[in-house]
Design a protein around this motif. Sequence first.
Motif, PDB file in Angstrom:
ATOM      1  N   SER A 215       9.703  24.811   5.824  1.00 30.37           N
ATOM      2  CA  SER A 215       9.285  24.519   4.451  1.00 30.37           C
ATOM      3  C   SER A 215      10.235  25.085   3.388  1.00 30.37           C
ATOM      4  O   SER A 215       9.916  25.045   2.210  1.00 30.37           O
ATOM      5  CB  SER A 215       7.864  25.053   4.212  1.00 30.37           C
ATOM      6  N   LEU A 216      11.398  25.572   3.800  1.00 33.81           N
ATOM      7  CA  LEU A 216      12.344  26.134   2.840  1.00 33.81           C
ATOM      8  C   LEU A 216      13.092  25.013   2.133  1.00 33.81           C
ATOM      9  O   LEU A 216      13.756  24.187   2.770  1.00 33.81           O
ATOM     10  CB  LEU A 216      13.343  27.057   3.552  1.00 33.81           C
ATOM     11  N   SER A 217      12.986  24.985   0.813  1.00 34.62           N
ATOM     12  CA  SER A 217      13.685  23.964   0.030  1.00 34.62           C
ATOM     13  C   SER A 217      15.142  24.370  -0.181  1.00 34.62           C
ATOM     14  O   SER A 217      15.522  25.527   0.024  1.00 34.62           O
ATOM     15  CB  SER A 217      13.005  23.787  -1.326  1.00 34.62           C
ATOM     16  N   VAL A 218      15.944  23.425  -0.628  1.00 34.35           N
ATOM     17  CA  VAL A 218      17.343  23.713  -0.947  1.00 34.35           C
ATOM     18  C   VAL A 218      17.402  24.753  -2.064  1.00 34.35           C
ATOM     19  O   VAL A 218      18.228  25.674  -2.025  1.00 34.35           O
ATOM     20  CB  VAL A 218      18.079  22.418  -1.352  1.00 34.35           C
ATOM     21  N   LEU A 219      16.535  24.627  -3.052  1.00 35.02           N
ATOM     22  CA  LEU A 219      16.497  25.578  -4.155  1.00 35.02           C
ATOM     23  C   LEU A 219      16.188  26.984  -3.647  1.00 35.02           C
ATOM     24  O   LEU A 219      16.853  27.959  -4.017  1.00 35.02           O
ATOM     25  CB  LEU A 219      15.463  25.147  -5.197  1.00 35.02           C
ATOM     26  N   ASP A 220      15.197  27.095  -2.779  1.00 39.64           N
ATOM     27  CA  ASP A 220      14.839  28.399  -2.227  1.00 39.64           C
ATOM     28  C   ASP A 220      15.950  28.948  -1.325  1.00 39.64           C
ATOM     29  O   ASP A 220      16.179  30.153  -1.289  1.00 39.64           O
ATOM     30  CB  ASP A 220      13.517  28.340  -1.467  1.00 39.64           C
ATOM     31  N   ALA A 221      16.645  28.075  -0.614  1.00 42.67           N
ATOM     32  CA  ALA A 221      17.767  28.528   0.213  1.00 42.67           C
ATOM     33  C   ALA A 221      18.844  29.156  -0.670  1.00 42.67           C
ATOM     34  O   ALA A 221      19.433  30.182  -0.310  1.00 42.67           O
ATOM     35  CB  ALA A 221      18.332  27.366   1.029  1.00 42.67           C
ATOM     36  N   GLY A 222      19.086  28.568  -1.818  1.00 43.34           N
ATOM     37  CA  GLY A 222      20.049  29.130  -2.763  1.00 43.34           C
ATOM     38  C   GLY A 222      19.591  30.464  -3.312  1.00 43.34           C
ATOM     39  O   GLY A 222      20.390  31.398  -3.476  1.00 43.34           O
ATOM     40  N   ARG A 223      18.312  30.565  -3.581  1.00 41.26           N
ATOM     41  CA  ARG A 223      17.756  31.835  -4.077  1.00 41.26           C
ATOM     42  C   ARG A 223      17.852  32.919  -3.008  1.00 41.26           C
ATOM     43  O   ARG A 223      18.136  34.075  -3.305  1.00 41.26           O
ATOM     44  CB  ARG A 223      16.305  31.636  -4.505  1.00 41.26           C
ATOM     45  N   ARG A 224      17.619  32.537  -1.762  1.00 37.34           N
ATOM     46  CA  ARG A 224      17.735  33.489  -0.662  1.00 37.34           C
ATOM     47  C   ARG A 224      19.175  33.987  -0.552  1.00 37.34           C
ATOM     48  O   ARG A 224      19.426  35.177  -0.385  1.00 37.34           O
ATOM     49  CB  ARG A 224      17.306  32.830   0.656  1.00 37.34           C
ATOM     50  N   ALA A 225      20.127  33.061  -0.658  1.00 36.24           N
ATOM     51  CA  ALA A 225      21.542  33.440  -0.594  1.00 36.24           C
ATOM     52  C   ALA A 225      21.898  34.387  -1.741  1.00 36.24           C
ATOM     53  O   ALA A 225      22.630  35.366  -1.542  1.00 36.24           O
ATOM     54  CB  ALA A 225      22.416  32.192  -0.627  1.00 36.24           C
ATOM     55  N   ALA A 226      21.376  34.120  -2.924  1.00 28.39           N
ATOM     56  CA  ALA A 226      21.651  34.985  -4.078  1.00 28.39           C
ATOM     57  C   ALA A 226      21.083  36.386  -3.855  1.00 28.39           C
ATOM     58  O   ALA A 226      21.711  37.387  -4.229  1.00 28.39           O
ATOM     59  CB  ALA A 226      21.071  34.368  -5.345  1.00 28.39           C
ATOM     60  N   ALA A 227      19.920  36.477  -3.240  1.00 25.47           N
ATOM     61  CA  ALA A 227      19.326  37.788  -2.948  1.00 25.47           C
ATOM     62  C   ALA A 227      20.181  38.547  -1.945  1.00 25.47           C
ATOM     63  O   ALA A 227      20.403  39.754  -2.087  1.00 25.47           O
ATOM     64  CB  ALA A 227      17.896  37.623  -2.428  1.00 25.47           C
ATOM     65  N   ALA A 228      20.688  37.853  -0.935  1.00 27.07           N
ATOM     66  CA  ALA A 228      21.561  38.498   0.045  1.00 27.07           C
ATOM     67  C   ALA A 228      22.841  39.001  -0.629  1.00 27.07           C
ATOM     68  O   ALA A 228      23.329  40.100  -0.317  1.00 27.07           O
ATOM     69  CB  ALA A 228      21.886  37.534   1.180  1.00 27.07           C
ATOM     70  N   ILE A 229      23.368  38.239  -1.555  1.00 25.75           N
ATOM     71  CA  ILE A 229      24.552  38.670  -2.309  1.00 25.75           C
ATOM     72  C   ILE A 229      24.211  39.896  -3.148  1.00 25.75           C
ATOM     73  O   ILE A 229      25.014  40.823  -3.257  1.00 25.75           O
ATOM     74  CB  ILE A 229      25.089  37.519  -3.177  1.00 25.75           C
ATOM     75  N   GLY A 230      23.022  39.906  -3.732  1.00 19.43           N
ATOM     76  CA  GLY A 230      22.585  41.071  -4.514  1.00 19.43           C
ATOM     77  C   GLY A 230      22.568  42.340  -3.687  1.00 19.43           C
ATOM     78  O   GLY A 230      23.001  43.399  -4.141  1.00 19.43           O
ATOM     79  N   ILE A 231      22.094  42.236  -2.456  1.00 14.77           N
ATOM     80  CA  ILE A 231      22.090  43.390  -1.554  1.00 14.77           C
ATOM     81  C   ILE A 231      23.524  43.816  -1.266  1.00 14.77           C
ATOM     82  O   ILE A 231      23.860  45.002  -1.329  1.00 14.77           O
ATOM     83  CB  ILE A 231      21.338  43.082  -0.250  1.00 14.77           C
ATOM     84  N   ALA A 232      24.375  42.863  -0.977  1.00 18.11           N
ATOM     85  CA  ALA A 232      25.769  43.185  -0.663  1.00 18.11           C
ATOM     86  C   ALA A 232      26.484  43.831  -1.845  1.00 18.11           C
ATOM     87  O   ALA A 232      27.275  44.763  -1.656  1.00 18.11           O
ATOM     88  CB  ALA A 232      26.505  41.919  -0.242  1.00 18.11           C
ATOM     89  N   ARG A 233      26.204  43.374  -3.046  1.00 20.44           N
ATOM     90  CA  ARG A 233      26.841  43.950  -4.222  1.00 20.44           C
ATOM     91  C   ARG A 233      26.473  45.418  -4.413  1.00 20.44           C
ATOM     92  O   ARG A 233      27.256  46.199  -4.932  1.00 20.44           O
ATOM     93  CB  ARG A 233      26.465  43.174  -5.473  1.00 20.44           C
ATOM     94  N   CYS A 234      25.268  45.761  -4.028  1.00 18.11           N
ATOM     95  CA  CYS A 234      24.854  47.154  -4.139  1.00 18.11           C
ATOM     96  C   CYS A 234      25.407  47.988  -2.989  1.00 18.11           C
ATOM     97  O   CYS A 234      25.313  49.204  -3.007  1.00 18.11           O
ATOM     98  CB  CYS A 234      23.326  47.258  -4.166  1.00 18.11           C
ATOM     99  N   GLY A 235      25.943  47.315  -1.987  1.00 16.77           N
ATOM    100  CA  GLY A 235      26.492  48.051  -0.859  1.00 16.77           C
ATOM    101  C   GLY A 235      25.443  48.626   0.059  1.00 16.77           C
ATOM    102  O   GLY A 235      25.693  49.594   0.771  1.00 16.77           O
ATOM    103  N   VAL A 236      24.262  48.040   0.065  1.00 17.27           N
ATOM    104  CA  VAL A 236      23.157  48.522   0.896  1.00 17.27           C
ATOM    105  C   VAL A 236      23.002  47.572   2.069  1.00 17.27           C
ATOM    106  O   VAL A 236      22.979  46.363   1.899  1.00 17.27           O
ATOM    107  CB  VAL A 236      21.836  48.583   0.095  1.00 17.27           C
ATOM    108  N   ARG A 237      22.893  48.144   3.255  1.00 22.82           N
ATOM    109  CA  ARG A 237      22.717  47.307   4.449  1.00 22.82           C
ATOM    110  C   ARG A 237      21.368  47.541   5.079  1.00 22.82           C
ATOM    111  O   ARG A 237      20.769  48.512   4.990  1.00 22.82           O
ATOM    112  CB  ARG A 237      23.807  47.592   5.464  1.00 22.82           C
TER     113      ARG A 237
END
Length: 86
Positions: free
Chosen positions: A64-86
Amino acid sequence: VERPSVTIRAQSTGASVYAGVGRLHAQQSEQAATAVERGGFCRDAARWYQRGIAIWDAMQKSGSLSVLDAGRRAAAAIGIARCGVR
């Protein structure tokens, strides 16, 4: 065109809200005066981003994941990476 169920919309909204709180903490980390404060805000950001990601991952597993939500998920993963937290 089939409309998404109320549950799917609620999941999408919840995940987006969690990611939004993560973004707020990430922004606070950028303005923090000390490394200790930055680290604390980044850890908080990562926790909130991860809550959203967990919902989006569950949506993906159920198909049930939409393309829009997939993009939001990717942005959240980038947010984690930018903070340097794993």
